[in-house]
Design an enzyme around this catalytic site. Sequence first.
Site, PDB file in Angstrom:
ATOM      1  N   LYS A  28       0.883  -1.265   0.081  1.00 20.94           N
ATOM      2  CA  LYS A  28       0.144   0.000   0.036  1.00 20.94           C
ATOM      3  C   LYS A  28       0.957   1.235  -0.098  1.00 20.94           C
ATOM      4  CE  LYS A  28      -0.743   0.463   4.974  1.00 20.94           C
ATOM      5  NZ  LYS A  28       0.154   1.779   5.155  1.00 20.94           N
ATOM      6  N   THR A  29       1.993   1.178   0.661  1.00 24.77           N
ATOM      7  CA  THR A  29       2.880   2.465   0.687  1.00 24.77           C
ATOM      8  C   THR A  29       3.250   2.714  -0.512  1.00 24.77           C
ATOM      9  OG1 THR A  29       3.462   1.969   3.195  1.00 24.77           O
ATOM     10  CG2 THR A  29       4.877   3.601   1.812  1.00 24.77           C
ATOM     11  N   ASP A 220      -4.038   7.450   4.314  1.00 22.77           N
ATOM     12  CA  ASP A 220      -3.514   6.132   4.601  1.00 22.77           C
ATOM     13  C   ASP A 220      -4.026   5.738   5.920  1.00 22.77           C
ATOM     14  OD1 ASP A 220      -2.029   4.113   4.190  1.00 22.77           O
ATOM     15  OD2 ASP A 220       0.051   4.760   5.321  1.00 22.77           O
ATOM     16  N   GLU A 221      -4.245   4.360   6.028  1.00 20.80           N
ATOM     17  CA  GLU A 221      -4.662   3.838   7.166  1.00 20.80           C
ATOM     18  C   GLU A 221      -6.151   4.163   7.438  1.00 20.80           C
ATOM     19  OE1 GLU A 221      -3.289   1.082   8.285  1.00 20.80           O
ATOM     20  OE2 GLU A 221      -1.247   1.268   8.328  1.00 20.80           O
ATOM     21  N   GLN A 251      -7.998  -5.036   9.301  1.00 23.56           N
ATOM     22  CA  GLN A 251      -6.765  -4.784  10.170  1.00 23.56           C
ATOM     23  C   GLN A 251      -6.955  -3.585  11.268  1.00 23.56           C
ATOM     24  OE1 GLN A 251      -2.478  -5.132   8.763  1.00 23.56           O
ATOM     25  NE2 GLN A 251      -3.497  -4.780   6.658  1.00 23.56           N
ATOM     26  N   ARG A 609       1.984 -10.974  10.379  1.00 26.11           N
ATOM     27  CA  ARG A 609       3.205 -10.271  10.624  1.00 26.11           C
ATOM     28  C   ARG A 609       4.496 -11.397  10.106  1.00 26.11           C
ATOM     29  NH1 ARG A 609       2.060  -6.083   9.761  1.00 26.11           N
ATOM     30  NH2 ARG A 609      -0.122  -7.319   9.474  1.00 26.11           N
TER      31      ARG A 609
END
Length: 666
Positions: A28-29, A220-221, A251, A609
């Site tokens: 995503k970044t 973002d997020e 998330q 993770r």
Amino acid sequence: MSLNPAQRAAVQTLTGPLLVLAGAGTGKTRVVTYRIAELIRHGTRPERILAVTFTNKAADEMRLRSLALLGNGKPPQKKKTMIPEISTFHSLCVRILRRHAEKIGYPKQFSIGDRSDQESIARNVLREVRAPSNLLRPDDLLFHISHWKSRSIQPVQAAAIAQTDREHLAAVAYRRYQQALKACGTVDFDDLLLLVEGLFRKQVPVRRMEARRFDHILIDEYQDTNSSQYQIVRYLAAGHRNLCVVGDDDQSIYGWRGAEVEHILRFATDWPDAKIIRLEKNYRSTAAILDFANAMIQFNRSRHDKILCPARHGGPRPRILQFPDENKEAQQIVRDIAALLLANKVGPRDIAILCRTNEQPRPFETALRQANIPYILIGSMSFFDRREVRDLLAYLKILVDPNDEPSLLRILNTPPRGIGRQVQQHLVAAAIERGVSVWRLITSPSLDSIAGPRSATALKQFRAMVQTLRSSSKTKKPSDVIRQVLDLTGYAEDLPRLYPDPIECESRSAALEDIIRTARAIETGSSGSSLCAFLSDLALNQRDDDTKEDQLRRNAVVLMTLHSAKGLEFPHVYLVGMEEGILPHKKSIEAAGQAIDEERRLCYVGITRAMERLTLSFSLSRRKWGKARETVPSRFLFEMTGQAEKWVKLQKHPKDSKHRRKKDAS
């Protein structure tokens, strides 16, 4: 452009509302930074782009990646006109409030209170309302206030919705707390968002002025936005509607601090012409790990339909281990880690032990110490919680605003200068009686009659020192001001008296030097070189957990909670304590509904993770209140292994199938 088809579609959709559903490990970044570069290539002026995220680390990474795409990593010629505005929500709100604070009754140079300031004000307020200490303590009050503020609830509304005696008392104290903050020109961290939301709602010209600064907004997020952040985004994007939000409802794990997953779930309702693009190709974890994650998360009822697809196929199937108790769990897992390290297959920093609660790490710490394995416990005391750091920052705050009473009272007799507790209490009482600040009393011509000759002399010396430092702070760089504060106050010279142990004294001195180094770094950045700008930057960084970043640089096994693990990745992950009452947590089980869904998302974050190898473990018994108590394996273990129907059966016949329940889960 090395992007997959879904990423490319997100990057090349340059107008209108856009929701990018970016699953864990899907890049995503990369999409956000490429999209910023693409907007600029298509003629959007960089300063007309606003990109907002939640941590300074994420903002810095986004900024560096964008610049690298645009100019091969070279800094632009003119910073103010060539760089998109990329920052956290709180940094954005500080800048907005600096421009308009006076319109809502705050000074332009307001200070941002830290936890110490908040506790001091909360303690005074509770004393004023005569709150019994067994009913409401300062920490309890601050918890209630933060809970209300994160949901955009003002003091009047808090009083209306309060149900218990404690909540009613907290609502009364909340109103006085806000009055006390405003009286000393201070805002707390939650106020930064709440005040801007209120400013935009009440001051339409201000809202339009701020909205006109940008043609494109990227968030973002987005799944982590609370009520105030959600409204601020809507206000800023309503005119041009060029809003791109990136996030993953699977998330969303911060409901306890006000984040509302509904914001990302209803994006298409809020913006009916929105385009939705799903990033589902995961570049982090093996297929075997993703099978567990996908199987479990689909049990959540309210979510966007999506599934993570592995870019890396195969991989060992995640292990599920059971142990007699939590000590055996810790000992065996540490033995497993020791074997990995001995075989030289991985380094300590490649391994993470993830826990649901803060109590779980204790036996793991003991076992790691016994095995002589280096480890770090994420979430230990913050650098900014150190006494000497708080003291120094209090000095700097009163140079910006001497009416900042919590800071003033903290250092009035630090180091000791003959202004004891009784004198301070007398000053506070006199200030309340006269309706002025303590600093106004100290600068009053009638100080001798208020404090007495001996105390007045000490107060006058303190006043002269502060006035000298304030004068210097207007022309000197923050780093030079800090050095002068340490010299004039004698604070550094007093450390050996407070800390006779040379090692501890050296550590305290080093912390003060770290503040000076931080000031020098900020002076060379884009925030400006004033003391006020330095303190604002530092206050925002305190919440970004720089201590965590420093710890993660060490070559050590990482021991942390699942909430702290968000955004990180490790080749080897141990997700421990997979039991009902721990994960999902007991409080969530009692609340049921959406609370269980958030616990499932938290487990999903833990699973995703892991890059190479995932181990899940649970204990058959766990000590509580000094007694060993039998446990029940987490329902999530059954869901991720395709045995959810067995969990349902076990709930119907718990007594007859205790042994089978444990066997099935393992």
